[in-house]
Design a protein around this motif. Structure first.
Motif, PDB file in Angstrom:
ATOM      1  N   ARG A 194     110.332 -51.077   4.486  1.00 39.43           N
ATOM      2  CA  ARG A 194     109.974 -51.982   5.659  1.00 39.43           C
ATOM      3  C   ARG A 194     108.461 -52.024   6.170  1.00 39.43           C
ATOM      4  N   ILE A 195     107.747 -50.630   6.129  1.00 37.92           N
ATOM      5  CA  ILE A 195     106.479 -50.505   6.246  1.00 37.92           C
ATOM      6  C   ILE A 195     105.744 -51.119   5.273  1.00 37.92           C
ATOM      7  N   GLY A 196     106.001 -50.994   4.007  1.00 46.90           N
ATOM      8  CA  GLY A 196     105.363 -51.775   2.897  1.00 46.90           C
ATOM      9  C   GLY A 196     105.187 -53.272   2.985  1.00 46.90           C
ATOM     10  N   SER A 197     106.164 -53.880   3.763  1.00 47.30           N
ATOM     11  CA  SER A 197     106.343 -55.362   3.906  1.00 47.30           C
ATOM     12  C   SER A 197     105.563 -55.853   4.715  1.00 47.30           C
ATOM     13  N   LEU A 198     104.879 -54.889   5.572  1.00 46.86           N
ATOM     14  CA  LEU A 198     103.971 -55.425   6.931  1.00 46.86           C
ATOM     15  C   LEU A 198     102.643 -55.720   6.346  1.00 46.86           C
ATOM     16  N   GLY A 199     101.984 -56.665   7.074  1.00 44.87           N
ATOM     17  CA  GLY A 199     100.583 -57.013   6.988  1.00 44.87           C
ATOM     18  C   GLY A 199      99.790 -55.848   7.216  1.00 44.87           C
ATOM     19  N   ALA A 200      98.581 -55.868   6.527  1.00 43.00           N
ATOM     20  CA  ALA A 200      97.719 -54.821   6.409  1.00 43.00           C
ATOM     21  C   ALA A 200      97.140 -54.402   7.837  1.00 43.00           C
ATOM     22  N   GLY A 201      97.018 -55.388   8.686  1.00 46.48           N
ATOM     23  CA  GLY A 201      96.699 -54.943  10.143  1.00 46.48           C
ATOM     24  C   GLY A 201      97.681 -54.266  10.826  1.00 46.48           C
ATOM     25  N   GLU A 210      97.480 -50.467  12.383  1.00 47.42           N
ATOM     26  CA  GLU A 210      97.592 -50.172  13.758  1.00 47.42           C
ATOM     27  C   GLU A 210      98.953 -49.094  14.137  1.00 47.42           C
ATOM     28  N   LEU A 211      99.730 -49.169  13.079  1.00 46.95           N
ATOM     29  CA  LEU A 211     100.750 -48.191  13.167  1.00 46.95           C
ATOM     30  C   LEU A 211     100.275 -46.640  12.614  1.00 46.95           C
ATOM     31  N   SER A 247      94.136 -41.499  27.451  1.00 44.46           N
ATOM     32  CA  SER A 247      93.151 -41.812  26.301  1.00 44.46           C
ATOM     33  C   SER A 247      94.092 -41.695  25.021  1.00 44.46           C
ATOM     34  N   ARG A 248      95.432 -41.792  25.061  1.00 42.32           N
ATOM     35  CA  ARG A 248      96.373 -42.212  23.772  1.00 42.32           C
ATOM     36  C   ARG A 248      96.031 -43.372  23.282  1.00 42.32           C
ATOM     37  N   TYR A 249      96.082 -43.527  22.000  1.00 43.42           N
ATOM     38  CA  TYR A 249      95.885 -44.899  21.387  1.00 43.42           C
ATOM     39  C   TYR A 249      97.078 -45.810  21.870  1.00 43.42           C
ATOM     40  N   ARG A 250      97.037 -46.933  22.193  1.00 45.06           N
ATOM     41  CA  ARG A 250      97.882 -48.047  22.556  1.00 45.06           C
ATOM     42  C   ARG A 250      97.973 -48.758  21.319  1.00 45.06           C
ATOM     43  N   MET A 251      99.333 -48.959  20.502  1.00 46.57           N
ATOM     44  CA  MET A 251      99.438 -49.954  19.535  1.00 46.57           C
ATOM     45  C   MET A 251      99.599 -51.621  20.127  1.00 46.57           C
ATOM     46  N   THR A 252      98.855 -52.243  19.566  1.00 45.62           N
ATOM     47  CA  THR A 252      98.870 -53.751  19.858  1.00 45.62           C
ATOM     48  C   THR A 252      99.298 -54.755  18.536  1.00 45.62           C
ATOM     49  N   ASP A 253      99.470 -55.774  18.860  1.00 43.15           N
ATOM     50  CA  ASP A 253      99.735 -56.792  17.706  1.00 43.15           C
ATOM     51  C   ASP A 253     100.609 -56.225  16.650  1.00 43.15           C
ATOM     52  N   ALA A 264     100.125 -44.072   3.617  1.00 45.63           N
ATOM     53  CA  ALA A 264      98.651 -44.614   3.802  1.00 45.63           C
ATOM     54  C   ALA A 264      97.701 -43.945   2.692  1.00 45.63           C
ATOM     55  N   THR A 265      96.878 -44.693   2.094  1.00 45.27           N
ATOM     56  CA  THR A 265      95.741 -44.078   1.359  1.00 45.27           C
ATOM     57  C   THR A 265      94.590 -43.218   2.115  1.00 45.27           C
ATOM     58  N   PRO A 266      94.245 -42.077   1.163  1.00 45.90           N
ATOM     59  CA  PRO A 266      93.087 -41.491   1.975  1.00 45.90           C
ATOM     60  C   PRO A 266      92.221 -42.284   2.641  1.00 45.90           C
ATOM     61  N   ASN A 267      91.665 -43.169   2.098  1.00 46.82           N
ATOM     62  CA  ASN A 267      90.814 -44.073   2.714  1.00 46.82           C
ATOM     63  C   ASN A 267      91.286 -44.650   4.038  1.00 46.82           C
ATOM     64  N   GLU A 268      92.413 -45.130   3.895  1.00 49.43           N
ATOM     65  CA  GLU A 268      93.283 -45.737   5.263  1.00 49.43           C
ATOM     66  C   GLU A 268      93.157 -44.609   6.187  1.00 49.43           C
ATOM     67  N   ARG A 269      93.650 -43.349   5.910  1.00 46.86           N
ATOM     68  CA  ARG A 269      93.526 -42.482   6.764  1.00 46.86           C
ATOM     69  C   ARG A 269      92.546 -41.970   7.564  1.00 46.86           C
ATOM     70  N   ARG A 270      91.368 -42.071   6.626  1.00 41.09           N
ATOM     71  CA  ARG A 270      89.923 -41.619   7.245  1.00 41.09           C
ATOM     72  C   ARG A 270      89.498 -42.424   8.127  1.00 41.09           C
ATOM     73  N   ASP A 271      89.849 -44.098   7.980  1.00 42.28           N
ATOM     74  CA  ASP A 271      89.431 -45.100   8.805  1.00 42.28           C
ATOM     75  C   ASP A 271      90.129 -45.043  10.061  1.00 42.28           C
ATOM     76  N   ALA A 272      91.258 -44.699  10.198  1.00 39.92           N
ATOM     77  CA  ALA A 272      92.172 -44.427  11.324  1.00 39.92           C
ATOM     78  C   ALA A 272      91.586 -43.243  12.108  1.00 39.92           C
TER      79      ALA A 272
END
Length: 913
Positions: free
Chosen positions: A254-261, A265-266, A286-292, A326-334
């Motif tokens: 299911r996660i893989g079928s989602l859009g990159a954005g 966010e997740l 200050s906890r992150y609030r997921m949107t969209d 998530a890829t390492p780069n995606e985790r670092r960006d997050a």
């Protein structure tokens, strides 16, 4: 709910019972713990409870107080109803105060008060999911609270994964094992939810799910989506995989079928620990609030929290899968984005910056280093090790990397992580193979703590200090200071004059490079007889900076205070921080804190409390495999037993300590073992043996250099010498104490020096003056055992003179003190002297009829001459348990041996009617 009748009944009982209760739900991932917790919340809401929920987050498991922050945040409006001390505790927890972190007990009491206030208006249900990820301090406090809810309107339910160790494992809370469903219940659940499921897929689901409810519900839609031509029995990725991985694969589709954005966010929500399960209140502002993320909600990955309106993960496994995919780069960006969210929180900001970094970055490394220092002062030394290690990895030059690895190893060693400390320093060997100074420090502590080695590593420490000195440093250096302090620690345990002389000369050569704190340790630990002048004042000034001291510095100053007998001034501070250090902080420092607390309890006459502290220390040191500290605990327990007249226990422990310490030349412990022998012999009136033990520590008229027990056993040697006809030696020793200026070194030494001078004085006027000094000394009540012994000697002297009334007063005071302390041998001696004064001694304040039924039964059998083994056979107890009962019986009866049992029992009135 299918197949959960027993669990639902227990939860219902918990909510309807008249008093508060606690319950831990333990089971594997996906077994239904969260669903049961949701049921409890629904039921509690219907029955008028206020519900407060929290969830453990792996990313925050090393952040002190993060769990309590979640759980208590909704109750903050109630803080105004607490007293000032309670509010100040929560000021530290919620980051509003820079005061030292409270102990687990102090924080637990404050939390109980807050919960009681909140529950005074309506019943309160605390629900914690994923409790295995709570930080250690929050876990300890919740365990403390859970064990004390019976008399309140507070109920606590905690969900734990069974495959992950947790601090709740030893919390002694009632548990309910949430197992997988039975075969019948599994089929019922599957058929109810998927009545039209293909028979082949149905069989595969039942086989693969193995009764796991989440798998039973999640697998059918996935398997049904496979094309009809594919062999469902050989689906890729399923063969032999553990259940959690299979479920993550389901969510992964299911996660893989989602859009990159949406996936990004997740991921930010997952890495920030956004809760899983609707109804979980997000309490950190200050906890992150997921949107969209509506697309994820439509796919069944997210729910909407009805309280906040924000997205939450449907299940913790969704959160885990998001991170793992998530890829390492995606985790670092997050992490980089989250670092900005938490820029006002130094520890979380630094943690996310470190996770986002790829290349060395001095700014990030420095932020991590500062966060580690903050965590250490708050009792989070174990977590600080990981941050310092990461800071070393991000250092831009070898010097800073080596320094930070050394810091990490140093903190790890003091946190009881000895193997980890060694691995850290071994990763920083010089290219030539020589060990770095940090490696010498770590190796020295490991050798000392694990095997009591005070010989082999000492030369390496001296060589490392000399090398740093010869390199021409311009000022005090952290590594040099650690080496110097290690040398002082080794020398203290070695207690050897030649070693200390070399250390004094070496430190003198470090002109201006030794900190004042190290100089205090040097003078206090080596020889207070010769270097103790003005030391008390220096210790007082050093303790004034307690709030900025690391835990190991607090301990070292505490040891210095012990040597000048001013521990009582600082015991409350040690007690406030010891719990946090032995749980999540500097474990080795915490162990020594327990020793110091026990010593002060012994000095103050709180002998029952001292024994409890000693037992706790022995259990802790043994469990963590610290032989040096374990034998240290045994030595103090032996000394306490000797003072109480529990001679078998004292000598058994003495033999164990001596057999371990003497071959290793751990003089600090062998001296205590000799002091135990002296005290035990004095307790039973064997003065010749006491004298021989005492002169093994120091000869009469002299105080052996660098022997810490030489001055502490002053009164023992004098008393033993007088009772064995060695009046001249006794007098020489008392005069030597005065000539050495011992009254100016410490209040206890003043007390026993005046007592020794009085006991040995031939001139009655001199003796009277010295006894008056003892009675007038303001510290006398702080050392009741020593004061009572001097009063006993004074009473005996007066009894042989004309003033027998004064003798009775002194002897009565001594007898009463000994009885309150439980010093059986000395109490009996004082009563004997009272009888010799011509009056019957007052009945002991220790009531013989306070024996329990079991103690009385064992005492009767022992009085008939039965051995411990024979008594055990009759009472179905082990010989060791029988021995323990007898050790408790002796002080209650005011005796010290089995031979006196028959007469003592005969004095107990017959209450059989």
């Amino acid at each position: 709910m299918v197949g959960r009748e027993h669990e639902l009944a227990l939860l219902g009982s918990l909510l309807t019972s008249p008093g508060g209760r606690a319950l831990v739900l333990r089971g594997e991932s996906g077994v239904g713990k969260t669903t049961l917790l949701d049921h409890a919340v629904e039921r509690a809401t219907v029955t008028g409870h206020r519900v407060v929920r929290a969830i453990g987050v792996e990313a925050e498991s090393e952040l002190p107080f993060s769990g309590l922050h979640q759980l208590l945040h909704p109750l903050l409006p109630q803080l105004d109803r607490l007293d000032e001390s309670g509010r100040s505790v929560f000021g530290v927890v919620f980051g509003r105060s820079t005061e030292p972190a409270p102990s687990v007990m102090a924080l637990g009491i404050a939390v109980l008060d807050l919960l009681s206030v909140a529950a005074s208006q309506e019943h309160l249900l605390l629900v914690v999911d994923d409790g295995q990820w709570l930080d250690a301090t929050s876990t300890e406090v919740l365990g403390f609270v859970g064990r004390r809810t019976a008399s309140s309107a507070v109920r606590l339910v905690v969900g734990l994964r069974s495959d992950i160790p947790s601090g709740f494992d030893t919390a002694a809370l009632p548990e309910l094992a949430v197992s997988t469903l039975s075969a019948q219940a599994s089929e019922q659940l599957l058929d109810t939810r998927f009545p039209l499921l293909d028979a082949g897929i149905r069989r595969l689901v039942l086989d693969e799910a193995c009764g796991n409810p989440l798998a039973l519900l999640e697998l059918p839609p996935f398997l049904s989506s496979v094309t009809a031509t594919q062999d469902t029995g050989k689906l890729p990725g399923y063969s032999g995989l553990p259940l959690p991985h299979r479920l993550q694969h389901v969510y992964g589709t299911r996660i893989g079928s989602l859009g990159a954005g949406v996936r990004a966010e997740l991921l930010r929500g997952a890495l920030d620990g956004v809760p899983a399960g609707a109804g979980t209140v997000t309490t950190r502002a200050s906890r992150y609030r997921m949107t969209d993320a509506d697309e994820a909600a439509a796919s069944g990955l997210l729910d909407t929290d009805p309280v906040t309106g924000g997205f939450v993960f449907r299940h913790p496994l969704v959160r885990s899968t998001v991170v793992q995919m998530a890829t390492p780069n995606e985790r670092r960006d997050a992490h980089a984005a989250l670092a900005q969210v938490h820029r006002q929180d130094p520890e979380r900001h630094a943690a996310h910056l470190a996770a986002a970094a790829v290349d060395p970055d001095e700014q990030v490394a420095a932020a991590l280093e500062a966060a580690a220092a903050s965590a250490t002062r708050r009792g989070g030394s174990a977590g600080a090790v990981a941050w310092l290690t990461r800071a070393a990895e991000l250092s831009e030059n070898h010097h800073d990397r080596s320094r930070r690895l050394g810091d990490a190893a140093f903190v790890a060693g003091h946190s009881g992580l000895l193997d980890h400390a060694q691995r850290l320093v071994h990763s920083d060997r010089d290219l030539g193979g020589a060990e770095s100074p940090a490696a010498v420090v770590t190796a020295g502590y490991v050798a000392l703590y694990e095997d009591g080695d005070v010989r082999s590593t000492r030369g390496q420490v001296v060589a490392a200090i000399e090398a740093l000195r010869d390199s021409g440093p311009k000022g005090p250096d952290e590594t040099l200071t650690r080496l110097v302090n290690l040398l002082l620690v080794i020398n203290q345990y070695r207690s050897d004059q030649a070693s200390w002389q070399q250390a004094h000369e070496l430190l003198d050569s470090l002109d201006g490079l030794v900190l004042e704190s190290s100089l205090i340790y040097q003078d206090a630990w080596s020889d207070v007889v010769r270097r103790g002048a003005g030391l008390r004042e220096r210790v007082d000034r050093a303790f004034a900076a307690l709030q900025v001291l690391e835990p190991w510095d607090v301990v070292r100053l505490g040891v210095a205070a012990y040597h000048v007998d001013t521990l009582s001034q600082y015991r409350s501070q040690l007690q406030r921080i010891v719990d946090r250090e032995v749980e999540t902080g500097a474990m080795a420092s915490g162990m020594t804190m327990l020793h110091l607390i026990m010593l002060d309890q012994m000095a103050a006459g709180e002998w029952d409390e001292a024994e409890q502290t000693g037992r706790r220390s022995q259990e802790l040191t043994t469990a963590h495999r610290h032989p040096l500290f374990a034998h240290h605990s045994r030595a103090y327990l032996a000394l306490l037993a000797a003072m109480r007249g529990q001679l078998d226990t004292a000598r058994e422990l003495q033999a164990v300590v001596d057999a371990w310490a003497r071959p290793r030349r751990v003089g600090f412990l062998t001296q205590i073992a000799d002091a135990v022998g002296t005290t035990a012999a004095l307790s039973e009136g064997d003065y010749e043996a006491a004298y021989l033990y005492a002169i093994g520590i120091t000869r009469p008229g002299f105080f052996e250099p660098c022997a810490h027990q030489a001055s502490r056993t002053l009164l023992d040697l004098v008393e033993a010498a007088l009772h064995t006809g060695r009046a001249e030696q006794a007098r020489q020793h008392a005069l030597a104490a005065r000539a050495a200026g011992l009254p100016d070194v410490s209040p206890r030494l003043a007390l026993i020096t005046y007592g020794a001078l009085a006991m040995t004085a031939a001139d009655e006027d001199e003796a009277g003056e010295m006894y008056r000094r003892v009675e007038a000394h303001p510290a006398g009540p702080n050392f009741p055992f020593e004061l009572a012994r001097v009063r006993l000697a004074h009473g005996i002297r007066l009894r042989h003179g004309p003033d027998r009334q004064a003798a009775r007063r002194s002897l009565t005071l001594a007898a009463e003190s000994f009885e309150r302390l439980g010093a059986a041998g000395w109490a009996e001696r004082a009563r004997t002297e009272l009888r010799a004064c011509g009056i019957a001694a007052r009945a002991s304040s220790v009531r013989p009829d306070s024996l329990t039924w079991q103690e009385r039964r064992i005492a009767d059998l022992a009085a008939r001459g039965l051995t411990n083994k024979e008594i055990g056979e009759r009472t179905h107890l082990s010989p060791r348990t029988v021995s323990s009962h007898l050790y408790r019986v002796f002080p209650k009866l005011g005796i010290t041996s089995r031979a006196a049992l028959r007469d003592a029992l005969g004095r107990i009135p017959d209450d059989t009617g």
